[in-house]
Design an enzyme around this catalytic site. Structure first.
Site, short mmCIF file in Angstrom:
data_model
loop_
_atom_site.label_atom_id
_atom_site.label_comp_id
_atom_site.label_asym_id
_atom_site.label_seq_id
_atom_site.Cartn_x
_atom_site.Cartn_y
_atom_site.Cartn_z
N CYS B 86 13.81 -45.36 -59.09
CA CYS B 86 13.24 -44.39 -58.14
C CYS B 86 13.75 -42.99 -58.46
CB CYS B 86 13.55 -44.83 -56.71
SG CYS B 86 12.48 -44.05 -55.48
N HIS B 203 11.94 -50.91 -56.14
CA HIS B 203 13.34 -51.23 -55.85
C HIS B 203 13.64 -52.73 -55.92
CE1 HIS B 203 14.42 -47.19 -54.55
NE2 HIS B 203 13.24 -47.14 -53.96
N GLU B 205 16.39 -53.97 -56.31
CA GLU B 205 17.68 -54.20 -55.63
C GLU B 205 17.51 -54.49 -54.15
OE1 GLU B 205 16.50 -51.29 -56.57
OE2 GLU B 205 17.14 -49.65 -55.25
#
Lengths: 81, 227, 730
Positions: B86, B203, B205
């Site tokens: 990002c 994302h 994560e």
């Protein structure tokens, strides 16, 4: 000196913000508006008093940080502070 | 492999990233502050998401000029691993470590939604734990994720097989609807030529825990931990 | 402005009545300076003094064994176990959001975040309760667009997930939208920071952004209704800087790891004035400010402007003197201004010096003690009659009415809005917006989670404010319960019209009465809140809107359930159904009438049903759960079916209730449970003394309703998702 750096998206880079502004203007009844491009203006107060050197400094700043030359072009104007 | 998270003022997904890295690596990553220039023994540098310097001027532009980025560049030139997610991806393009730029989303609005990504190659340290062509889900959360590069650069990226992930439908098809931010050729992530630097907008994560909706993003971190 | 004499006329322009100005003169015993007039006018504004509402607010229950700090601090604090506390509050930014929707909403989010991290809590979630005008009104679209962008722009950048909230549309909000923002944070119970100043000689420290001329007299603006000149009030709106706020959060939380802080308060409404006056006042000390030391963004700012500025992202702290240098280093590391701007004194006076002159010198005790309190006249609202059955005659099939209802502004999918808010940041969001009746956010490093909701049904409050107040609290409690959480406490945001009108004040008093009864019965205390009055434009008040924000805890986040229905499950309705159509959305949207009494809430039944449902969720019986609220039972079932993308076949309701009243009535205290064995749950509920009935079974791709109609889930979803993109043009 005062330096005014105008940063615009390069021709050929899609400018959805400009497009949206154009549509909004048309919606408000402003006829005859062609292409609209949105950019930004950065005003710098410089201690430098020599216009040529002030321009060179501002151009270096624009290349290094103020514009991303992958997508943007810039123009520098120098005027007395 | 020893991971570190590079932290700039305004970065805000470092906690999410630390959790994902710790799950995969078994130990917490080192946090590297933007003023540091000695990266010590770190093998993997992660630039997480957020709004470094408020996204003022351009996303990632000011972070790209910080002292730590000189060290990140030297690390990459030595063949070290770098992951930018990002805002981290935006910083890597602004710093010239990856080509192209991330423009305002085509619809001019922030998009926070799950997207589907297709893994374009698996012979890398970042993607080894996926199957070729695998499709996985990941949240996206960005206002400026519209990947742009000139035609020659896009052709080179595709010719050299450096596209890491593309936005696709759940079935793995490239369609305009699946490419919500308007990215050129549906590109969501790209590699450097030596395959050691990866930048992507979504994302992974934030999807490494069944309780939070799935573990779709976990193979990225597992791949790195095993590399 | 300095040209004008400081007199009653100027005081009136500052929002002080003649009597209030006379009282200020009596306290001072001499003419006021401009700065002093400014201080009195903001401290005695409705926004800061609660002068019209205070006598009523004391009726709300505020205590429970888990309450650590109730109203009176920057935010409420409740214990949640494992040595942790939840810190939360909701606050309005209504007036600024009408004038400049983006910045009004953004700074609303910023302000409520500061109220929470001021107390030492890391913010983990934001919610917002929004009320907009008629979608067909010309300004509504611009306001929705700006408010949504502003909330997203600020929340996304500071990195706090926006996980929930609510949106209503009604013409009563055409000229006065409501933006009520709520922040929830978590802190160790033994590390809560308060605002009472102490320690004569201790430095008063200013941190954060520099001071400009933003928002001067915002607090008094929030205390006056709008006339036609609202456009001209634009310069008083503050501009938010979420980047600085993010740095301020990190710097403050880092400093809070040390023992440097004696007291801390954010500079919100009325900025430096209210923060310093409140800190010194609460501590029973004096405060001496040197305004020349205040970091300033512009030149030539006067003492008056500095005291009243509402520049954002600023905090005021009292530090232990020996720790001040270490504190300075933390703030400089985060590139924030840090300035010692004064000292704590033993004089009991608020003193502000500027350029060698004393610009204000006010005794603090009378400023607080003699603040006006008004027992405004009230007109008791008339109780509406129940809706006569003839006024609710039905001409529509169930499936047809459902499809139309799901596409109406108050029931349509909010995905267009949520998708502009980062709801996953932090990596702890267990139930995202729309996935459950309340958002569920796990606490980092723990297995437990918080359930979070905001609720209010303004059309009920307009018809019967007392019933509406009860219902708002009960619905919040129900929404938390429907995830499996144990409801803990409430923050309220009471949005009403001009309190000088007896009917407005009557509605206010009645709503408080209803809320108090519900809070009492559900053991659900109010621990923080905010009152926003004068929500009128050109004499027309908004609907009474006592928005309720609420927090619950679930010990194991994995036990939480959402609304998404799976296949091959029984649907069981818990709670009594009478077919109450008064003030229902069916009546308004399908029959075209806003009539009757709102559905009453039986608080004992509410509690019994909720405790039963929570028990079933926590023992693993329940796969999905949804409360029955706006739109009634059929809408609740449709929402579950759409969320799970699975069909449902429904059985007929009881013969004595007309079908449309059974399926669209909004009787309270009800839940729909999806369970593998419906009859077993019905038996268990009946054994617990609750009404329960198996209403259907899931499977397939269609919703089949008992009057013979069938509609595909895909078609329902298309109807549900169409409104916002069509309205907002994207």
């Amino acid at each position: 000196m005062k330096a005014v750096v105008t940063v615009m998206l390069k021709d050929g880079v899609l400018d959805p913000q400009g497009k949206a502004i154009g549509q909004a203007l048309a919606g408000l009844g402003f006829a005859g508006v062609g292409e609209v491009r949105a950019g930004k203006v950065i005003e710098l107060e410089l201690a430098e008093t020599d216009p040529t050197r002030a321009r060179a400094t501002a151009e270096a700043m624009a290349r290094r940080l103020l514009a991303n030359t992958v997508i943007e072009s810039f123009r520098v104007q120098v005027e007395p502070a | 492999m020893k991971p570190g998270i590079v932290l700039f003022p305004g970065i805000n997904r470092e906690r999410d990233m630390a959790i994902a890295l710790e799950r995969a690596f078994g130990h917490a990553p080192r946090i590297v502050w933007h003023t540091e220039t000695d990266l010590g023994e770190l093998d993997l540098l992660v630039l997480p998401g957020g709004f470094s310097y408020g996204d003022y001027l351009r996303c990632g532009a000011m972070a790209a000029q910080t002292p730590v980025m000189g060290a990140v560049r030297a690390h990459a030139e030595r063949g070290g691993y770098v992951l930018g997610v990002c805002n981290g991806f935006q910083i890597l393009t602004e710093a010239g470590l990856l080509p192209g730029a991330l423009l305002r989303n085509a619809g001019l609005r922030f998009i926070s939604a799950d997207c589907h990504l297709r893994v374009e190659r698996t012979d890398t340290a970042f993607t080894a734990q996926w199957q070729q062509g695998a499709v996985f889900r990941a949240p996206m959360a960005h206002g400026d994720g519209n990947y742009f590069a000139d035609t020659a650069t896009l052709d080179r990226l595709e010719g050299e097989n450096l596209v890491a992930f593309r936005y696709v439908t759940a079935r793995g098809e490239v369609t305009p609807e699946a490419n919500r931010n308007g990215s050129a050729r549906s590109i969501a992530g790209i590699f450097s030529p030596n395959l050691r630097v990866l930048g992507l907008m979504p994302h992974p994560e934030d999807l490494v825990d069944k309780l939070l909706g799935g573990e779709d993003g976990a193979p990225l971190f597992a791949s790195l931990a095993a590399a | 402005m300095t040209q004008r004499p400081i007199d009653a006329a100027l005081a009136r322009d500052f929002g002080l009545s003649e009597e209030e100005y006379a009282r200020a003169l009596a306290i001072m015993g001499r003419p006021l300076t401009l700065a002093e007039l400014g201080v009195f006018s903001v401290m005695w504004s409705e926004h800061c003094s609660y002068k019209s509402s205070r006598t009523w607010l004391s009726q709300l229950p505020t205590k429970a064994p888990w309450v650590i700090h109730g109203p009176g601090e920057n935010a409420g604090v409740v214990e949640i176990g494992h040595g942790l506390a939840c810190v939360f509050k909701m606050e309005s930014h209504n007036h600024p959001s009408f004038i400049e929707p983006y910045q009004g909403a953004a700074t609303g989010v910023g302000g409520i975040l500061r109220d929470v991290f001021t107390m030492g809590a890391r913010p983990i979630a934001n919610l917002n309760a929004l009320r907009f005008g008629d979608p067909r009104h010309p300004v509504t679209r611009r306001i929705v667009d700006g408010v949504v962008r502003g909330i997203g722009g600020y929340g996304n950048c500071v990195g706090v997930p926006t996980v929930g909230g609510e949106i209503n549309f009604h013409p009563a909000y055409n000229g006065n939208p409501l933006v009520n923002a709520m922040t929830v944070g978590v802190a160790p119970v033994d590390r809560i920071f308060l605002s009472a100043a102490a320690g004569v000689g201790n430095p008063v420290v200013y941190v954060g952004s520099k001071t400009g001329r933003d928002g001067i007299h915002g607090a008094t603006m929030a205390s006056a209704e709008f006339g036609k000149d609202a456009e001209e009030k634009r310069p008083t709106v503050q501009v938010g800087d979420p980047f600085t706020e993010k740095l301020l959060i990190e710097a403050c939380l880092e400093l809070m790891q040390t023992d440097a802080i004696v007291a801390i308060q954010d500079m919100g409404a009325a900025g430096l004035t209210s923060s310093s006056v409140e800190m010194a006042g609460k501590g029973g000390v004096g405060i001496d400010l040197d305004l020349d030391a205040v970091p300033q963004r512009e030149t030539g700012i006067s003492a008056y402007e500095m005291l009243l500025s509402e520049s954002q992202e600023r905090m005021l702290m009292v530090l232990r003197p020996e720790k001040a240098e270490a504190a300075r280093m933390i703030f400089e590391k985060w590139q924030l201004d840090f300035a010692v701007i004064g000292r704590i004194t033993d004089t009991g006076r608020f003193v502000a010096r500027h350029q060698g002159r004393v610009e204000a010198d006010i005794p603090l005790a009378p400023l607080a003690d003699q603040a006006p309190v008004y027992q405004r006249p009230i007109a008791e609202p008339a109780k509406p009659a129940e809706l006569p059955p003839a006024r609710a005659e039905n001409r529509w099939g169930l499936a047809e009415a459902l499809e139309r209802l799901l596409g109406t502004p108050d029931l349509a999918s909010r995905a267009w809005v949520w998708e502009q808010y980062d709801s996953t940041i932090g990596g702890q969001t267990v139930k995202r917006p729309g996935a459950a009746d309340a958002a569920v956010v796990r606490i980092e490093g723990q297995t437990m989670a918080l359930a979070l909701t905001t609720d209010c049904t303004p059309r009920y409050c307009a018809a019967d404010p007392e019933a509406g107040g009860r219902q708002a609290v009960a619905e919040a409690w129900r929404n938390l319960t429907a995830t499996g959480a144990r409801p803990l406490a409430v923050t309220d945001n009471l949005n009403f019209g001009n309190p000088e009108k007896p009917e407005v004040m009557g509605a206010f008093a009645a709503a408080i009465r209803g809320m108090a009864a519900a809070c009492e019965a559900l053991n659900f205390p109010v621990v923080s809140g905010n009152v926003s009055l004068y929500n009128e434009t050109e004499g027309r008040p908004i609907l009474p809107t006592p928005a309720i924000g609420a927090v619950g805890v679930i010990d194991d986040a994995a036990a939480a359930v959402g609304i998404a229905l799976g296949p091959w499950l029984d649907l069981v309705l818990i709670g009594q159904t009478r077919g109450w159509l008064g003030q229902s959305l069916w009546l308004r949207e399908i029959a075209g009438r806003e009539e009757g009494a709102p559905p009453p809430v039986d608080l004992a039944a509410e509690r019994a049903a909720g405790d039963f449902v929570r028990g079933l969720i926590l023992n693993g019986t329940v796969r999905a759960c949804h409360d029955v609220s706006d739109g009634g039972l059929l809408v609740a079932v449709a929402e579950m079916a759409m969320a799970g993308n699975v069909g449902v076949r429904l059985s007929a309701g009881p013969r004595e209730i007309p079908g449309h009243a059974y399926w669209f009535g909004e009787d309270q205290g009800r839940y729909v449970l999806a369970v593998p064995d419906g009859p077993a749950v019905v038996r268990a509920a009946e054994a617990a003394g609750l009404a329960a009935v198996r209403i259907g079974h899931s499977g397939g791709a269609d919703l089949t309703v008992p009057d013979g109609g069938t509609i595909s889930i895909a078609k329902l979803r298309a109807a549900h998702e169409a409104f916002f993109p069509a309205f907002m043009g994207s």
